[in-house]
Write a protein that holds these residues in place. Structure first.
Motif, PDB file in Angstrom:
ATOM      1  N   TYR A 219       0.853  -1.186   0.000  1.00  0.00           N
ATOM      2  CA  TYR A 219       0.000   0.000   0.000  1.00  0.00           C
ATOM      3  C   TYR A 219       0.890   1.239   0.000  1.00  0.00           C
ATOM      4  O   TYR A 219       1.549   1.549   0.987  1.00  0.00           O
ATOM      5  CB  TYR A 219      -0.883  -0.032   1.256  1.00  0.00           C
ATOM      6  CG  TYR A 219      -1.801   1.150   1.454  1.00  0.00           C
ATOM      7  CD1 TYR A 219      -2.829   1.414   0.533  1.00  0.00           C
ATOM      8  CD2 TYR A 219      -1.672   1.989   2.552  1.00  0.00           C
ATOM      9  CE1 TYR A 219      -3.674   2.497   0.722  1.00  0.00           C
ATOM     10  CE2 TYR A 219      -2.531   3.060   2.757  1.00  0.00           C
ATOM     11  CZ  TYR A 219      -3.529   3.313   1.831  1.00  0.00           C
ATOM     12  OH  TYR A 219      -4.387   4.378   2.016  1.00  0.00           O
ATOM     13  N   THR A 223      -2.554   3.718  -2.612  1.00  0.00           N
ATOM     14  CA  THR A 223      -3.063   2.718  -3.560  1.00  0.00           C
ATOM     15  C   THR A 223      -2.718   1.313  -3.090  1.00  0.00           C
ATOM     16  O   THR A 223      -1.564   1.027  -2.768  1.00  0.00           O
ATOM     17  CB  THR A 223      -2.469   2.948  -4.960  1.00  0.00           C
ATOM     18  OG1 THR A 223      -2.631   4.319  -5.326  1.00  0.00           O
ATOM     19  CG2 THR A 223      -3.156   2.068  -5.988  1.00  0.00           C
ATOM     20  N   ARG A 224      -3.694   0.435  -3.081  1.00  0.00           N
ATOM     21  CA  ARG A 224      -3.463  -0.953  -2.691  1.00  0.00           C
ATOM     22  C   ARG A 224      -2.969  -1.768  -3.888  1.00  0.00           C
ATOM     23  O   ARG A 224      -3.566  -1.716  -4.968  1.00  0.00           O
ATOM     24  CB  ARG A 224      -4.754  -1.563  -2.144  1.00  0.00           C
ATOM     25  CG  ARG A 224      -5.150  -1.036  -0.776  1.00  0.00           C
ATOM     26  CD  ARG A 224      -6.541  -1.510  -0.368  1.00  0.00           C
ATOM     27  NE  ARG A 224      -7.578  -0.883  -1.176  1.00  0.00           N
ATOM     28  CZ  ARG A 224      -8.600  -1.520  -1.724  1.00  0.00           C
ATOM     29  NH1 ARG A 224      -8.723  -2.830  -1.585  1.00  0.00           N
ATOM     30  NH2 ARG A 224      -9.496  -0.861  -2.419  1.00  0.00           N
ATOM     31  N   GLY A 261     -10.025  -2.607   1.644  1.00  0.00           N
ATOM     32  CA  GLY A 261      -9.603  -1.234   1.875  1.00  0.00           C
ATOM     33  C   GLY A 261     -10.023  -0.719   3.238  1.00  0.00           C
ATOM     34  O   GLY A 261     -10.217   0.490   3.428  1.00  0.00           O
ATOM     35  N   ASP A 514     -13.025  10.718  -5.012  1.00  0.00           N
ATOM     36  CA  ASP A 514     -11.774   9.960  -5.043  1.00  0.00           C
ATOM     37  C   ASP A 514     -11.331   9.754  -6.481  1.00  0.00           C
ATOM     38  O   ASP A 514     -12.166   9.617  -7.389  1.00  0.00           O
ATOM     39  CB  ASP A 514     -11.944   8.592  -4.375  1.00  0.00           C
ATOM     40  CG  ASP A 514     -12.424   8.697  -2.936  1.00  0.00           C
ATOM     41  OD1 ASP A 514     -11.952   9.610  -2.235  1.00  0.00           O
ATOM     42  OD2 ASP A 514     -13.271   7.868  -2.529  1.00  0.00           O
ATOM     43  N   THR A 516      -8.049   7.662  -8.731  1.00  0.00           N
ATOM     44  CA  THR A 516      -6.781   6.948  -8.869  1.00  0.00           C
ATOM     45  C   THR A 516      -6.127   7.373 -10.175  1.00  0.00           C
ATOM     46  O   THR A 516      -6.789   7.434 -11.223  1.00  0.00           O
ATOM     47  CB  THR A 516      -7.001   5.425  -8.865  1.00  0.00           C
ATOM     48  OG1 THR A 516      -7.500   5.025  -7.585  1.00  0.00           O
ATOM     49  CG2 THR A 516      -5.701   4.677  -9.133  1.00  0.00           C
ATOM     50  N   THR A 539      -3.309   7.481  -5.516  1.00  0.00           N
ATOM     51  CA  THR A 539      -4.739   7.661  -5.277  1.00  0.00           C
ATOM     52  C   THR A 539      -4.965   8.898  -4.416  1.00  0.00           C
ATOM     53  O   THR A 539      -4.299   9.082  -3.395  1.00  0.00           O
ATOM     54  CB  THR A 539      -5.336   6.424  -4.593  1.00  0.00           C
ATOM     55  OG1 THR A 539      -5.237   5.313  -5.503  1.00  0.00           O
ATOM     56  CG2 THR A 539      -6.804   6.636  -4.248  1.00  0.00           C
ATOM     57  N   THR A 541      -7.845  11.058  -2.334  1.00  0.00           N
ATOM     58  CA  THR A 541      -9.156  10.864  -1.716  1.00  0.00           C
ATOM     59  C   THR A 541      -9.677  12.167  -1.113  1.00  0.00           C
ATOM     60  O   THR A 541      -8.954  13.143  -0.958  1.00  0.00           O
ATOM     61  CB  THR A 541      -9.078   9.791  -0.615  1.00  0.00           C
ATOM     62  OG1 THR A 541      -8.113  10.200   0.357  1.00  0.00           O
ATOM     63  CG2 THR A 541      -8.676   8.449  -1.197  1.00  0.00           C
ATOM     64  N   THR A 582      -9.804   3.229  -6.871  1.00  0.00           N
ATOM     65  CA  THR A 582     -10.588   3.978  -5.900  1.00  0.00           C
ATOM     66  C   THR A 582     -11.251   5.138  -6.630  1.00  0.00           C
ATOM     67  O   THR A 582     -10.570   6.027  -7.136  1.00  0.00           O
ATOM     68  CB  THR A 582      -9.701   4.507  -4.759  1.00  0.00           C
ATOM     69  OG1 THR A 582      -9.051   3.393  -4.142  1.00  0.00           O
ATOM     70  CG2 THR A 582     -10.519   5.249  -3.723  1.00  0.00           C
TER      71      THR A 582
END
Length: 606
Positions: A219, A223-224, A261, A514, A516, A539, A541, A582
């Motif tokens: 992460y 961003t995952r 998430g 959000d 990405t 990302t 948010t 996201t």
């Protein structure tokens, strides 16, 4: 004779070995090990257990087995650690003279320690005792190479297991020195055990395809990295649909939170605890010589955090960076690289790893003390020739570039500013600042601009001379944005020597809260075909739909020669299969350049 899984032991031919040497250790539709590599491992184990009763071996492998059998004893112990039985394989040299020991925790795969039998025999033939073991929870139920317990992903129980293994090893081998060699999961465990062993018994570490910070591998930039985790969850040896049964409950909850998430602060804390970077001060205080080998297009453990961790080490250290992805450079040498080589230099990744151990464990007076700290292979500088039906074959290996220190790799930064081009077609990368423009695209869709086709295997093809081709004209403009330079020129046939970590700065706005962004840097040839240099997601948010927010993020490091007459292209989209998206599908993302915060690409040169 049959294997632990009940299958007959295969005969190994030159074609089997050629498969490993030309295709590597990864294969299959998902993440899996090349059957040729498994067949070699099973045949070698059978040849040790019952000579002449298994399948046939090529002459060179047969000599290796016979030579090791003549001077050693092997065993398959179960080492008990806090009530958990760990599967192990040992080779003990039959000598009263103290000899060094190499401990090899297995990588993350359903077969535990089994796939690298060739490496254990190679180490024994070089004068080492060998102990390979499977970390807790890993492996197919019922296999001899499977350990009991539950996977904790290189957590404190794994560190304690490593120390218990060392207790067993000291009593059984009475070694003169102890080193760890690990690939992938085993490499992280190697570094963590070396840092945490209460008796400080580890004299050297070789970490292949390793991680520096597990938290940022999972992460980063908000961003995952979802695809890597999904692939690993399915590669433990659990029956399909029963993956949860392999993991400790707390670990499974962390993985589920990551997938959703949720509770990401806890995920980050969990990953940080399992990071060699968190214990650099301990490693430095213990003075553990550390050898690191990684790849530029690493899809499991991105290279950036590995380099950051390496830079903080204040011990004898060496870093090799190679073309390709996870395990590709060292895989053949671990699994069975003998006889003729499909291209020169294929043995080098493992040869240098063994040289490191020879110097620090056996006291061999070799060239290790004179090595540079860093040796970077420059992407795609190899020479190839086409082989019908097999793609390209490397004839001259890619150039390697030594540096005394990691900080020497980048010598200057070149700034390219993004412009709006009046909203007509692609934007330009130019040397003058450009502000006051805005360009938009539709978010939430994967595009032809992607980091790779397949996790690990696209990069493995790069290592063998076949990088993924792209077509800049085929990139779906409604769903991404492109900026490119004019054709560039330089000296010696190289327009730009890209060395280090590029940075992107843009201002973003989205119709939702959000967004990405995924940035890709491409080398574009005069005919429009392209190759990827690097990439990285970011990302953003909690956006106000009417808010402009400037974001800056680093791409993954690279060593790349942009040829004369080629263009450099920056592509930004919103979705890549490697990462969690996201945002909202079909929302609109706007990229702009504000006065004082002009959109720019900072390009590292060396």
């Amino acid at each position: 004779m049959t294997s632990a899984s009940g299958e007959p032991i295969p005969s190994i031919t030159d074609a089997t070995l050629n498969d490993i040497a030309t295709n590597g250790i990864w294969s299959g539709a998902g993440l899996d090990i090349n059957p040729a590599a498994l067949n070699v491992a099973r045949a070698l184990l059978a040849a040790l257990q019952a000579p002449g009763e298994g399948g046939e071996l090529p002459a060179e492998l047969a000599r290796l087995v016979a030579g090791v059998r003549e001077v050693s004893t092997f065993s398959l112990p179960r080492i008990i650690s806090d009530g958990t039985r760990l599967s192990a394989f040992t080779i003990k040299l039959n000598t009263s003279e103290p000899r060094p020991l190499v401990v090899m925790p297995a990588g993350w795969n359903p077969y535990g320690w089994l796939p690298f039998m060739y490496s254990y025999l190679t180490l024994a033939s070089r004068g080492y005792h060998v102990l390979a073991y499977t970390p807790r929870g890993i492996g197919i139920p019922g296999w001899v190479s499977t350990s009991d317990g539950y996977i904790e992903v290189a957590g404190p129980h794994d560190w304690a297991d490593g120390s218990t293994v060392l207790d067993y090893a000291q009593e059984y081998f009475a070694p003169s020195r102890i080193g760890f060699l690990g690939e992938s999961y085993g490499s992280g465990i190697s570094q963590l055990v070396a840092a945490h062993d209460p008796a400080n018994r580890v004299s050297a570490v070789v970490a292949l395809s390793t991680w520096g910070n597990l938290a940022t591998s999972l992460y980063d930039n908000g961003t995952r990295h979802i695809m890597a985790v999904k692939a690993l969850i399915g590669f433990t040896g659990a029956p399909e649909g029963k993956e949860e049964t392999k993991f400790a409950p707390e670990t499974w909850q962390i993985l589920k939170d990551f997938e959703k998430g949720a509770n990401l602060d806890e995920v980050v804390a969990w990953g940080t605890e399992r990071s060699p970077e968190a214990y650099v001060d301990v490693t430095n205080a213990r003075g553990i010589p550390t050898f690191v080998s990684n790849t530029w297009h690493e899809s499991l453990f991105p290279a950036g955090s590995v380099l950051d961790t390496f830079d903080r080490l204040a011990v004898p250290k060496h870093l090799n960076m190679w073309i390709g992805d996870h395990g590709a450079p060292e895989g053949p040498g671990l699994a069975g690289l003998v006889g003729g080589l499909p291209f020169p230099g294929l043995k080098v990744p493992m040869q240098e790893a063994y040289d490191w151990l020879d110097h620090f464990l056996r006291g061999v007076d070799n060239e290790v003390p004179s090595w540079p700290q860093v040796n970077n292979q420059v992407m795609f500088t190899y020479q190839t020739k086409p082989v019908p039906g097999l793609g390209n074959r490397i004839t001259v290996p890619a150039h390697r570039e030594p540096s005394a220190e990691l900080s020497d790799v980048t010598t200057s930064i070149e700034t390219w500013y993004l412009n709006g081009n009046g909203g007509n077609g692609d934007g330009m990368l130019q040397d003058k600042q450009a502000a006051g423009w805005s360009r938009s695209f539709t978010a939430g869709h994967e595009t032809a601009a992607t980091a790779m086709d397949d996790i690990i295997k696209t990069g493995q093809k790069e290592w063998f001379g076949n990088p993924k081709p792209y077509d800049l004209a085929a990139f779906e403009r409604p769903r991404l944005l492109v900026w490119a330079t004019e054709q560039l020129t330089g000296t010696g046939g190289v327009a730009r020597r890209i060395r280090g970590t590029a940075t992107v700065r843009v201002t973003v706005r989205n119709t939702e809260r959000d967004a990405t962004l995924v940035a890709y840097l491409f080398d574009v040839a005069p005919d429009g075909t392209a190759r990827i240099i690097t990439h990285e997601p970011c990302t953003v948010t909690d956006l106000d739909p009417n808010e402009d927010r400037t974001v800056i993020w680093r791409l993954q490091p690279a060593a790349y020669d942009l040829p004369d007459g080629h263009r450099l292209a920056l592509v930004v989209n919103s979705r890549d299969k490697l990462y969690a998206f996201t945002g909202k599908v079909d929302s609109t993302t706007a990229i702009s350049s504000l006065s004082g915060d002009e959109a720019a690409l900072e390009l590292p040169l060396g």
